[in-house]
Design a protein around this motif. Structure first.
Motif, PDB file in Angstrom:
ATOM      1  N   PRO A   1     -12.595  -6.317   0.373  1.00 64.19           N
ATOM      2  CA  PRO A   1     -12.065  -7.380  -0.504  1.00 64.19           C
ATOM      3  C   PRO A   1     -11.067  -8.280   0.214  1.00 64.19           C
ATOM      4  O   PRO A   1     -11.031  -9.496  -0.021  1.00 64.19           O
ATOM      5  CB  PRO A   1     -11.409  -6.589  -1.645  1.00 64.19           C
ATOM      6  N   TYR A   2     -10.263  -7.686   1.100  1.00 62.28           N
ATOM      7  CA  TYR A   2      -9.293  -8.499   1.840  1.00 62.28           C
ATOM      8  C   TYR A   2      -9.952  -9.260   2.990  1.00 62.28           C
ATOM      9  O   TYR A   2      -9.731 -10.474   3.159  1.00 62.28           O
ATOM     10  CB  TYR A   2      -8.180  -7.618   2.394  1.00 62.28           C
ATOM     11  N   LEU A   3     -10.764  -8.568   3.783  1.00 64.60           N
ATOM     12  CA  LEU A   3     -11.344  -9.207   4.959  1.00 64.60           C
ATOM     13  C   LEU A   3     -12.269 -10.355   4.592  1.00 64.60           C
ATOM     14  O   LEU A   3     -12.341 -11.354   5.308  1.00 64.60           O
ATOM     15  CB  LEU A   3     -12.105  -8.170   5.793  1.00 64.60           C
TER      16      LEU A   3
ATOM     17  N   TRP B   1      -8.417 -10.859  -0.981  1.00 66.16           N
ATOM     18  CA  TRP B   1      -7.948 -10.094  -2.142  1.00 66.16           C
ATOM     19  C   TRP B   1      -7.377  -8.754  -1.686  1.00 66.16           C
ATOM     20  O   TRP B   1      -7.427  -8.412  -0.496  1.00 66.16           O
ATOM     21  CB  TRP B   1      -9.097  -9.878  -3.125  1.00 66.16           C
ATOM     22  N   SER B   2      -6.861  -7.983  -2.611  1.00 68.27           N
ATOM     23  CA  SER B   2      -6.226  -6.716  -2.255  1.00 68.27           C
ATOM     24  C   SER B   2      -7.215  -5.733  -1.631  1.00 68.27           C
ATOM     25  O   SER B   2      -8.364  -5.611  -2.075  1.00 68.27           O
ATOM     26  CB  SER B   2      -5.615  -6.069  -3.505  1.00 68.27           C
TER      27      SER B   2
ATOM     28  N   PRO C   1      -3.589  -3.405  -7.105  1.00 70.43           N
ATOM     29  CA  PRO C   1      -2.627  -4.065  -7.999  1.00 70.43           C
ATOM     30  C   PRO C   1      -2.551  -3.394  -9.369  1.00 70.43           C
ATOM     31  O   PRO C   1      -1.475  -3.316  -9.960  1.00 70.43           O
ATOM     32  CB  PRO C   1      -3.191  -5.494  -8.091  1.00 70.43           C
ATOM     33  N   GLU C   2      -3.680  -2.924  -9.870  1.00 70.30           N
ATOM     34  CA  GLU C   2      -3.700  -2.072 -11.055  1.00 70.30           C
ATOM     35  C   GLU C   2      -4.108  -0.674 -10.601  1.00 70.30           C
ATOM     36  O   GLU C   2      -5.297  -0.393 -10.445  1.00 70.30           O
ATOM     37  CB  GLU C   2      -4.689  -2.589 -12.100  1.00 70.30           C
TER      38      GLU C   2
ATOM     39  N   ASP D   1      -2.532 -10.010  -4.338  1.00 67.87           N
ATOM     40  CA  ASP D   1      -2.164  -9.725  -5.720  1.00 67.87           C
ATOM     41  C   ASP D   1      -3.383  -9.723  -6.637  1.00 67.87           C
ATOM     42  O   ASP D   1      -3.300  -9.305  -7.797  1.00 67.87           O
ATOM     43  CB  ASP D   1      -1.161 -10.757  -6.226  1.00 67.87           C
ATOM     44  N   ILE D   2      -4.522 -10.165  -6.108  1.00 68.81           N
ATOM     45  CA  ILE D   2      -5.761 -10.173  -6.892  1.00 68.81           C
ATOM     46  C   ILE D   2      -6.430  -8.812  -6.783  1.00 68.81           C
ATOM     47  O   ILE D   2      -6.752  -8.358  -5.675  1.00 68.81           O
ATOM     48  CB  ILE D   2      -6.716 -11.276  -6.411  1.00 68.81           C
ATOM     49  N   ASP D   3      -6.650  -8.161  -7.914  1.00 67.04           N
ATOM     50  CA  ASP D   3      -7.273  -6.838  -7.934  1.00 67.04           C
ATOM     51  C   ASP D   3      -8.790  -6.989  -7.838  1.00 67.04           C
ATOM     52  O   ASP D   3      -9.394  -7.720  -8.631  1.00 67.04           O
ATOM     53  CB  ASP D   3      -6.909  -6.107  -9.226  1.00 67.04           C
TER      54      ASP D   3
END
Length: 709
Positions: free
Chosen positions: A361-363, A367-368, A384-385, A458-460
């Protein structure tokens, strides 16, 4: 399920307190959980660690089946598919019930299997853009150092030798020969092709061997050959599982027919599972729920591994490394796994906490990232959650306890954070892909981006799964449309995706109404590096060198370490007659990735085609040290030897090439010609006869046959 013997039943009544003791044991953090000392991520240091009855003289066969969910095998309790061959191995050996991969992505998971290291230790975090470092010790390196013969037989371009996974293998058979013979450039090959190659190699061995057989078939798209396709028409994934099970049976038959079955240790596992719609994920790599991180693990060795055992301990794929080396009685380099062989008959061992991650998700999006700690029945996912699941009561991970059992969630979060405290994902960066496999990786569904340089952690990912799935489907549809030259459809697809994620770095437009590139392409507004590269390749194939150079230069402007752009831009400059510029780019790229095979080979090709034969030979020698049996290298080297009037060297190379490509008529014809040059008339006639039998209409075969009359 086979329950004759249970190894280490995890405690079901989890304590609510985790008190850190602040000490380390071989790199492991020690925690006090409910009165029990638990070793978190126990590492094995160098040393003997040998079992009493080590397998002297045994062969070792490691079978990794890509994308295989443990719960889709009969022996793991699934009745929707018949897997008699894998089930038999489990019944006759030991099966671990609770096995977790380090990451649900092919290359980094296999790197963990081969090294016993966590992803942040071996450095491979995704497919395509990362490479296993030379200083990391692999299973194959340990076996070859001990005098074993080593061979690997691979089913996908994702595990290409250039990514470092071939370290220690004397023979590494990837996709190149299969692609050259069949023309199939999809980035994968069927299990039958892999197993047949492995079988030929195994039958030819007379001394102990370590073999790795990798089958990619359960990976999407699901298209099992008959009769499995029809038999499982309503569940095509299960059809692929049934097919690879049949291939496992074929491998076992090879061992039995060659007399090796009685002295071979078989280890069967997978790199990761498959979502199949669980939690909204159709395939894998994005989430780290058990649907994608729980895998099978079976050890089988007649008379040596106890049979009919189901081990319930919580273990990981990193444990394969120290276990196999211990059983073989070989030295064990430092790693993060645990020797499971000492626990095969140990009912008191509870296992230990296991780590898993996905940085995808990050690469790919910024996103987180997702990280998980699994301890006993409990699984904590940092996001994040945050998420906390009781896997015994809720194996489907549908009831998040993080907000109700806040104390346990906080304690597991603290343990996890301490373990990864030195792993800063914002510093993670790849960039080692070779240009010729980028399109294949995309076709297999891998993006391997860099989040556009934006940190939006910060985006889950949970909130973005529908967006992600839509995006992946759209990109795959766009690639198909590009290949079919439906550029108006491509434009529509990207317009829809841009509405889905405005200004996202992996989306750009293909304009269908311009004069440029045969009226089909326009300069992109923004784009994923790999897709930008793909359009540059299309332009180059169409003869529009200026457009291709523009695309490749734009890619380098966005990421100056993106190796595929170097190789493609060098090709474009060479096509434009700028040999100096092309070679300068290759030198610059090799400074970023020393020892890169394709770039080294490309340097030799440029010198070769421009008549600088001595420089070409130097480059080919360097490439040969990296990947000695690559077909294109061998073809080029043989041709160069003939130009240099060194036919004996050409014969040696062509003999190697004929072994790698036994069904290539042109190779046998070239060998016949070279043999004739050194006076080996009989063997020359045999070679040209073989070539004519394979394909009498091949142009090279006909030319050589006329010369040898």
């Amino acid at each position: 399920m086979i329950d004759q013997e249970i190894l280490g039943v995890p405690t079901s009544d989890r304590a609510r307190g985790i008190g850190r003791l602040g000490s380390k044991v071989k790199g492991a953090t020690v925690f006090l959980i409910g009165g029990l000392f638990v070793l978190l991520f126990l590492g094995v240091s160098s040393g003997s660690g040998q079992i009493a009855n080590k397998l002297d003289g045994y062969n070792v066969l490691l079978i990794t089946i890509d994308t295989l969910r443990a719960d889709r095998l009969g022996v793991y309790g699934y009745d929707g598919v018949q897997t008699p061959n894998i089930d038999r191995l489990a019944i006759e050996g030991i099966r671990f019930e609770q096995v977790t991969t380090t990451v649900p992505v092919t290359l980094p998971a296999h790197a963990s299997i081969m090294t016993g290291l966590q992803p942040f230790e071996h450095g491979v975090r995704s497919n395509g853009a990362f490479m296993l470092r030379d200083d990391v010790k692999t299973l194959a390196e340990q076996f070859v150092a001990a005098g074993y013969v080593t061979g690997a037989f691979i089913g996908t371009v994702v595990l290409d030798a250039q990514f470092g996974i071939a370290q220690g293998f004397e023979q590494f058979d990837g996709l190149a020969p299969y692609q050259r013979i069949t023309g199939d450039m999809r980035g994968e090959r069927p299990g039958e092709s892999v197993v047949d190659e492995a079988g030929m190699w195994i039958r030819s061995q007379s001394t102990p061997f370590f073999a790795w057989v990798h089958m990619y078939d359960p990976h999407d798209p699901y298209d099992a050959p008959e009769p499995f396709g029809s038999r499982y028409a309503n569940s095509p994934y299960d059809g692929e599982v049934a097919y690879v099970d049949a291939m496992v049976g074929r491998l076992r038959q090879v061992l039995e027919e060659s007399g090796a079955a009685d002295n071979t240790l078989i280890v069967l596992t997978s790199d990761h599972g498959e979502g199949l719609g669980d939690h909204g994920e159709q395939t894998h790599s994005f989430f780290i729920y058990d649907s994608t991180v729980r895998v099978p693990l079976i050890f089988w060795a007649p008379g040596e591994v106890p049979g009919g055992i189901v081990a319930m301990n919580r273990v990981g794929v990193i444990d394969i490394f120290p276990t196999v080396l211990t059983m073989a009685g070989l030295p064990i380099p430092s790693n993060s796994g645990v020797d499971l062989s000492r626990h095969f008959s140990d009912q008191e061992w509870f296992g230990r906490a296991i780590y898993s991650e996905s940085l995808i998700p990050y690469l790919d999006f910024g996103w987180s990232e997702l990280r998980a700690l699994i301890d006993g029945n409990y699984k904590y996912i940092a996001a994040p959650e945050p998420e906390l699941y009781d896997l015994e009561a809720d194996p489907g991970e549908t009831k998040n306890l993080a907000n109700t059992d806040t104390e346990l969630a906080a304690m597991m979060h603290g343990a996890l954070q301490q373990f990864v405290v030195s792993d800063d994902v914002s510093m993670v960066e790849g960039g080692t892909v070779d240009a010729e496999i980028v399109a294949s990786l995309q076709a297999l569904g891998y993006l391997s981006g860099r989040g556009g340089g934006r940190d939006r952690r910060d985006i889950d990912p949970k909130s973005m799964i529908e967006t992600h799935e839509t995006l992946v489907r759209g990109l795959r549809e766009s690639i198909t449309a590009i290949e079919q030259k439906r550029f108006a459809d491509v434009d529509k697809i990207f317009a829809q995706l841009d509405e889905l994620i405005p200004d996202e770095h992996i989306i750009y437009y293909v304009e269908s109404k311009t004069e440029r590139f045969d009226g089909m392409l326009e300069e992109p507004e923004a784009g994923l590096l790999a897709l930008r590269l793909y359009f540059g390749q299309l332009a180059l194939k169409a003869g529009d060198i200026a457009t291709s150079v523009d695309f490749f230069e734009q890619a380098l402007e966005r990421n100056s370490s993106y190796l595929p752009a170097y190789g493609e831009l060098a090709n474009a400059l060479y096509a434009a007659g700028d040999l100096t510029g092309a070679q300068d780019l290759i030198v610059e790229a090799l400074g970023i990735s020393p020892g890169n095979f394709s770039l080294t080979l490309l340097s030799g090709v440029f010198h070769h085609d421009s008549g600088k034969l001595d420089e070409a030979l130097k480059a080919y020698y360097a490439a040969e040290r990296i990947e000695p049996n690559h077909p294109e290298l061998l073809e080029r080297l043989a041709h160069l030897y003939l130009l240099l009037q060194q036919p004996r060297q050409a014969v040696d190379v062509l003999r190697r090439l004929s072994q790698a490509m036994p069904d290539a008529a042109a190779v046998w014809a070239q060998l016949a010609f070279a043999l004739a040059q050194i006076g080996e008339t009989n063997e020359s006639q045999q070679a040209i006869t073989r070539a004519l039998d394979i394909d009498p209409n091949d142009v090279t075969v006909r030319q050589v046959a006329r010369l040898l009359r």
